[in-house]
Design an enzyme around this catalytic site. Structure first.
Site, PDB file in Angstrom:
ATOM      1  N   HIS A 169       0.831  -1.204   0.000  1.00 37.74           N
ATOM      2  CA  HIS A 169       0.000   0.000   0.000  1.00 37.74           C
ATOM      3  C   HIS A 169       0.863   1.251   0.000  1.00 37.74           C
ATOM      4  O   HIS A 169       2.046   1.205   0.279  1.00 37.74           O
ATOM      5  CB  HIS A 169      -0.961   0.027   1.199  1.00 37.74           C
ATOM      6  CG  HIS A 169      -0.285   0.063   2.532  1.00 37.74           C
ATOM      7  ND1 HIS A 169      -0.115  -1.060   3.308  1.00 37.74           N
ATOM      8  CD2 HIS A 169       0.270   1.079   3.238  1.00 37.74           C
ATOM      9  CE1 HIS A 169       0.505  -0.746   4.429  1.00 37.74           C
ATOM     10  NE2 HIS A 169       0.757   0.567   4.422  1.00 37.74           N
ATOM     11  N   GLU A 204      -3.667   3.461   1.772  1.00 35.57           N
ATOM     12  CA  GLU A 204      -3.966   3.561   3.196  1.00 35.57           C
ATOM     13  C   GLU A 204      -4.136   5.040   3.509  1.00 35.57           C
ATOM     14  O   GLU A 204      -3.206   5.826   3.334  1.00 35.57           O
ATOM     15  CB  GLU A 204      -2.816   3.001   4.039  1.00 35.57           C
ATOM     16  CG  GLU A 204      -2.986   3.237   5.521  1.00 35.57           C
ATOM     17  CD  GLU A 204      -1.747   2.903   6.329  1.00 35.57           C
ATOM     18  OE1 GLU A 204      -1.604   3.449   7.431  1.00 35.57           O
ATOM     19  OE2 GLU A 204      -0.903   2.106   5.846  1.00 35.57           O
ATOM     20  N   HIS A 228       3.192  11.950  -7.166  1.00 31.37           N
ATOM     21  CA  HIS A 228       1.797  11.662  -7.452  1.00 31.37           C
ATOM     22  C   HIS A 228       1.545  10.167  -7.377  1.00 31.37           C
ATOM     23  O   HIS A 228       2.470   9.371  -7.335  1.00 31.37           O
ATOM     24  CB  HIS A 228       1.397  12.177  -8.844  1.00 31.37           C
ATOM     25  CG  HIS A 228       2.168  11.551  -9.957  1.00 31.37           C
ATOM     26  ND1 HIS A 228       3.334  12.088 -10.450  1.00 31.37           N
ATOM     27  CD2 HIS A 228       1.950  10.420 -10.675  1.00 31.37           C
ATOM     28  CE1 HIS A 228       3.802  11.317 -11.425  1.00 31.37           C
ATOM     29  NE2 HIS A 228       2.968  10.300 -11.577  1.00 31.37           N
ATOM     30  N   GLU A 287      -2.343  11.012 -11.230  1.00 29.19           N
ATOM     31  CA  GLU A 287      -2.178  10.980 -12.682  1.00 29.19           C
ATOM     32  C   GLU A 287      -3.086   9.897 -13.275  1.00 29.19           C
ATOM     33  O   GLU A 287      -3.182   8.805 -12.742  1.00 29.19           O
ATOM     34  CB  GLU A 287      -0.721  10.681 -13.031  1.00 29.19           C
ATOM     35  CG  GLU A 287      -0.440  10.657 -14.510  1.00 29.19           C
ATOM     36  CD  GLU A 287       1.027  10.392 -14.820  1.00 29.19           C
ATOM     37  OE1 GLU A 287       1.478  10.842 -15.877  1.00 29.19           O
ATOM     38  OE2 GLU A 287       1.708   9.727 -14.007  1.00 29.19           O
TER      39      GLU A 287
END
Length: 128
Positions: free
Chosen positions: A5, A56, A74, A122
């Protein structure tokens, strides 16, 4: 090894969960309060955690915003069609911060959306 994550700190957990589920179409996979640590974690994604990486979201109780800093870049999401995805996100209340079009110095079509805490995301079409 595999990526499990990516953690983002958010200032309003319910607002962020609404954005990631209602605007970007993720599912809330689990959420848990940690009263002794005064924080809540929420995990969201497009598939179960056993099948792929997820986000998360961490809400530290009483903290309503964070400085973005200069190191963060990003998150990237693959979409079938960048133009259509950007329009659908806009229609659901998402903020497009870079309209769809070719990337700088390249031909890949990209767009950027911003989450409620200012994190850029993005949008990229599938690799062929």
């Amino acid at each position: 090894m595999r990526i499990l994550h990516t953690m983002l700190r958010v200032g309003d957990l319910d607002r962020s969960i609404r954005f990631y589920t209602e605007v970007l179409g993720m599912r809330l996979l689990r959420r848990k309060d940690y009263p002794e640590g005064k924080f809540t974690l929420a995990f969201l994604g497009y598939q179960d955690e056993s099948e792929g990486a997820v986000l998360e979201l961490t809400y530290n109780w009483g903290v309503d915003h964070y400085e973005m800093g200069t190191a963060y870049g990003h998150i990237a999401l693959e979409v079938d069609d960048v133009y259509q995805a950007a329009e659908a996100i806009r229609a659901r209340g998402g903020k497009i911060i870079r309209e769809p079009g070719p990337m700088n110095a390249g031909s890949t079509i990209i767009a950027f959306v911003e989450d409620p805490d200012g994190y850029p995301i993005e949008l990229l079409g599938p690799k062929h």
